[in-house]
Scaffold this motif. Sequence first.
Motif, PDB file in Angstrom:
ATOM      1  N   LEU A  19       0.882  -1.249  -0.173  1.00 50.93           N
ATOM      2  CA  LEU A  19      -0.075  -0.011  -0.136  1.00 50.93           C
ATOM      3  C   LEU A  19       0.936   1.335  -0.068  1.00 50.93           C
ATOM      4  O   LEU A  19       0.560   2.059  -0.793  1.00 50.93           O
ATOM      5  N   GLN A  20       1.880   1.417   0.610  1.00 48.66           N
ATOM      6  CA  GLN A  20       2.655   2.574   0.810  1.00 48.66           C
ATOM      7  C   GLN A  20       3.615   2.575  -0.336  1.00 48.66           C
ATOM      8  O   GLN A  20       3.452   3.851  -1.025  1.00 48.66           O
ATOM      9  N   LYS A  21       3.804   1.577  -0.968  1.00 50.67           N
ATOM     10  CA  LYS A  21       4.485   1.563  -2.385  1.00 50.67           C
ATOM     11  C   LYS A  21       3.737   2.213  -3.269  1.00 50.67           C
ATOM     12  O   LYS A  21       4.026   3.085  -4.075  1.00 50.67           O
ATOM     13  N   THR A  22       2.593   1.757  -3.555  1.00 52.36           N
ATOM     14  CA  THR A  22       1.697   2.069  -4.661  1.00 52.36           C
ATOM     15  C   THR A  22       1.383   3.481  -4.224  1.00 52.36           C
ATOM     16  O   THR A  22       1.090   4.627  -5.329  1.00 52.36           O
ATOM     17  N   THR A  23       0.957   3.901  -3.013  1.00 51.06           N
ATOM     18  CA  THR A  23       0.672   5.227  -2.713  1.00 51.06           C
ATOM     19  C   THR A  23       1.486   6.318  -3.218  1.00 51.06           C
ATOM     20  O   THR A  23       1.269   7.383  -3.856  1.00 51.06           O
ATOM     21  N   GLU A  24       3.140   5.633  -2.866  1.00 56.76           N
ATOM     22  CA  GLU A  24       3.979   6.858  -3.325  1.00 56.76           C
ATOM     23  C   GLU A  24       4.032   6.879  -4.850  1.00 56.76           C
ATOM     24  O   GLU A  24       4.491   8.029  -5.206  1.00 56.76           O
ATOM     25  N   ARG A  25       4.027   5.812  -5.411  1.00 60.73           N
ATOM     26  CA  ARG A  25       4.217   5.937  -6.925  1.00 60.73           C
ATOM     27  C   ARG A  25       2.915   6.714  -7.684  1.00 60.73           C
ATOM     28  O   ARG A  25       3.166   7.351  -8.497  1.00 60.73           O
ATOM     29  N   LEU A  26       1.844   6.730  -6.899  1.00 57.91           N
ATOM     30  CA  LEU A  26       0.664   7.335  -7.587  1.00 57.91           C
ATOM     31  C   LEU A  26       0.896   8.820  -7.442  1.00 57.91           C
ATOM     32  O   LEU A  26       0.115   9.574  -8.248  1.00 57.91           O
ATOM     33  N   LYS A  27       1.667   9.326  -6.501  1.00 62.22           N
ATOM     34  CA  LYS A  27       1.914  10.822  -6.203  1.00 62.22           C
ATOM     35  C   LYS A  27       2.296  11.311  -7.625  1.00 62.22           C
ATOM     36  O   LYS A  27       2.186  12.584  -7.723  1.00 62.22           O
ATOM     37  N   ASP A  28       3.503  10.428  -8.129  1.00 58.88           N
ATOM     38  CA  ASP A  28       3.950  11.160  -9.277  1.00 58.88           C
ATOM     39  C   ASP A  28       3.504  10.710 -10.716  1.00 58.88           C
ATOM     40  O   ASP A  28       4.094  10.752 -11.668  1.00 58.88           O
ATOM     41  N   ALA A  29       2.189   9.940 -10.367  1.00 59.25           N
ATOM     42  CA  ALA A  29       1.836   9.424 -11.976  1.00 59.25           C
ATOM     43  C   ALA A  29       1.183  10.654 -12.656  1.00 59.25           C
ATOM     44  O   ALA A  29       0.730  11.587 -12.121  1.00 59.25           O
ATOM     45  N   PRO A  30       1.247  10.465 -14.134  1.00 54.63           N
ATOM     46  CA  PRO A  30       0.532  11.318 -14.950  1.00 54.63           C
ATOM     47  C   PRO A  30      -1.108  11.378 -14.611  1.00 54.63           C
ATOM     48  O   PRO A  30      -1.651  10.457 -14.354  1.00 54.63           O
ATOM     49  N   GLN A  31      -1.327  12.590 -15.093  1.00 49.05           N
ATOM     50  CA  GLN A  31      -2.849  12.790 -15.065  1.00 49.05           C
ATOM     51  C   GLN A  31      -3.658  11.864 -16.144  1.00 49.05           C
ATOM     52  O   GLN A  31      -3.088  11.818 -17.047  1.00 49.05           O
ATOM     53  N   GLY A  32      -4.729  11.785 -15.719  1.00 44.94           N
ATOM     54  CA  GLY A  32      -5.925  10.754 -16.657  1.00 44.94           C
ATOM     55  C   GLY A  32      -5.394   9.482 -16.505  1.00 44.94           C
ATOM     56  O   GLY A  32      -4.919   8.925 -15.851  1.00 44.94           O
ATOM     57  N   ARG A  33      -5.928   8.708 -17.816  1.00 41.13           N
ATOM     58  CA  ARG A  33      -5.747   7.372 -17.650  1.00 41.13           C
ATOM     59  C   ARG A  33      -5.499   6.764 -19.283  1.00 41.13           C
ATOM     60  O   ARG A  33      -5.703   7.886 -20.157  1.00 41.13           O
ATOM     61  N   LEU A  34      -5.063   5.655 -19.392  1.00 43.91           N
ATOM     62  CA  LEU A  34      -4.896   5.137 -20.823  1.00 43.91           C
ATOM     63  C   LEU A  34      -5.876   4.416 -21.499  1.00 43.91           C
ATOM     64  O   LEU A  34      -6.322   3.442 -20.937  1.00 43.91           O
ATOM     65  N   ARG A  35      -6.090   4.560 -22.707  1.00 47.72           N
ATOM     66  CA  ARG A  35      -7.129   3.829 -23.560  1.00 47.72           C
ATOM     67  C   ARG A  35      -6.284   3.025 -24.695  1.00 47.72           C
ATOM     68  O   ARG A  35      -5.724   3.856 -25.167  1.00 47.72           O
ATOM     69  N   LEU A  36      -6.566   1.670 -24.713  1.00 42.95           N
ATOM     70  CA  LEU A  36      -5.959   1.185 -25.712  1.00 42.95           C
ATOM     71  C   LEU A  36      -7.075   0.735 -26.768  1.00 42.95           C
ATOM     72  O   LEU A  36      -8.391   0.513 -26.637  1.00 42.95           O
ATOM     73  N   SER A  37      -6.551   0.815 -28.109  1.00 40.00           N
ATOM     74  CA  SER A  37      -7.421   0.464 -29.209  1.00 40.00           C
ATOM     75  C   SER A  37      -6.591  -0.527 -29.950  1.00 40.00           C
ATOM     76  O   SER A  37      -5.408  -0.258 -30.392  1.00 40.00           O
ATOM     77  N   THR A  38      -7.125  -1.799 -30.108  1.00 35.95           N
ATOM     78  CA  THR A  38      -6.245  -2.670 -30.825  1.00 35.95           C
ATOM     79  C   THR A  38      -7.132  -3.614 -31.694  1.00 35.95           C
ATOM     80  O   THR A  38      -8.162  -3.752 -31.640  1.00 35.95           O
ATOM     81  N   ASN A  39      -6.230  -4.184 -33.003  1.00 38.89           N
ATOM     82  CA  ASN A  39      -6.681  -5.065 -33.719  1.00 38.89           C
ATOM     83  C   ASN A  39      -5.641  -6.152 -33.918  1.00 38.89           C
ATOM     84  O   ASN A  39      -4.743  -6.260 -33.224  1.00 38.89           O
ATOM     85  N   LYS A  40      -5.775  -7.152 -34.870  1.00 38.04           N
ATOM     86  CA  LYS A  40      -4.851  -8.278 -35.177  1.00 38.04           C
ATOM     87  C   LYS A  40      -3.355  -7.741 -35.483  1.00 38.04           C
ATOM     88  O   LYS A  40      -2.353  -8.385 -35.218  1.00 38.04           O
TER      89      LYS A  40
END
Length: 265
Positions: A19-40
Motif C-alpha cells: 500500500l505504501q509503495k503504490t501510494t508513493e508511486r501514484l503521487k508522481d503518476a501522470p494525470q488521466g488514464r490510458l485507453r488502448l485500441s487494438t486489432n490483429k
Amino acid sequence: MTGLREMLLQEQDRLEKILQKTTERLKDAPQGRLRLSTNKKWTQYYHCVPGGKQSGEYIAKTNEKLISGLAQKDYDKKILKLTERRLSQIRKITGDYDEKEIEKIFLKEHMTRQKLIEPVEPTWEQQLKDWISETYKGKEFQEGTPLILTERGERVRSKSEKILADFFCRKRIPYKYEHPLYLKHFGTVYPDFTFLSKRTRQEIYWEHDGRMDDPIYAQNAVRKIQAYEENDIYPGERLILTFETERTALDMQLIEKLVCRYLTE
C-alpha cells in the motif's frame, strides 16, 4: 487455528508495504488514464483526461514514458483498491481474534465445574502432560562412551549437550533427549532435543553439531539437515541448528536468543 493470527499479521505487514509503495508511486503518476485500441495488426494508445475528448488524445508510440506511466497508474490504482479492502478485512479479524479463546472458556470455569466438563480440545497443560509422559526408546550408547550426566541425571553424549540440557532445565523448558523421529527417504534420526511449542502445538527439533571441522561429520550433518527439509521441517521454523568447531565454542548468548525466539510464548 494455531498460528492464524500471526499469519494474518504477517500478511497485514506485507499488504501495508504494498500500500505504501503504490501510494508513493501514484503521487508522481501522470494525470488521466490510458485507453488502448487494438486489432490483429496494431495497437494504438490514447490519453484520456477529465474535461477532454471522451475517446482521448492519440499518443505516439515513441512517447513510451507517458504510455508506461499511465499503464502503471491504472495497475497501481487496482492494487491500491484491493490492498485497502484486504487490510480492512484483516484488521477486523485480528482486532478481536484470540487463538486461545476456546481454551479460555474452559479455564474460566470454576475448578469444580472443570472436573465435570470434557473440553472440546485438550488444554495446553493436558497436551504437555501427555507429551511428557510418552515413553520412548532413545539411541543406545556404545560401550566405552564417556559417562556425562545432566543436572537431572540424564545421560548425554557431549559436554555441550549437557550445557544445553541443563540450560533448558533451569529455564523450565520441557524437552525429550534423542527422541526418535522418522524422516522419509532417510530413516530414523535422533534429534538432540525435541520440544513441544506452546504457540504452535507442534514439535520443534534442536540439532547441535559439535564437530563441524571434521569433514566426514560435517558431510553427514549437512545430509541430515537436507533430510529434515525434504520432510518439510525447515531451519528457522521447526528446526533449530547450532554448531561448534575446535575454535568456535558454544555461544550461550546465541542459545538464549534462540530459546526466546522459538521456545517461549
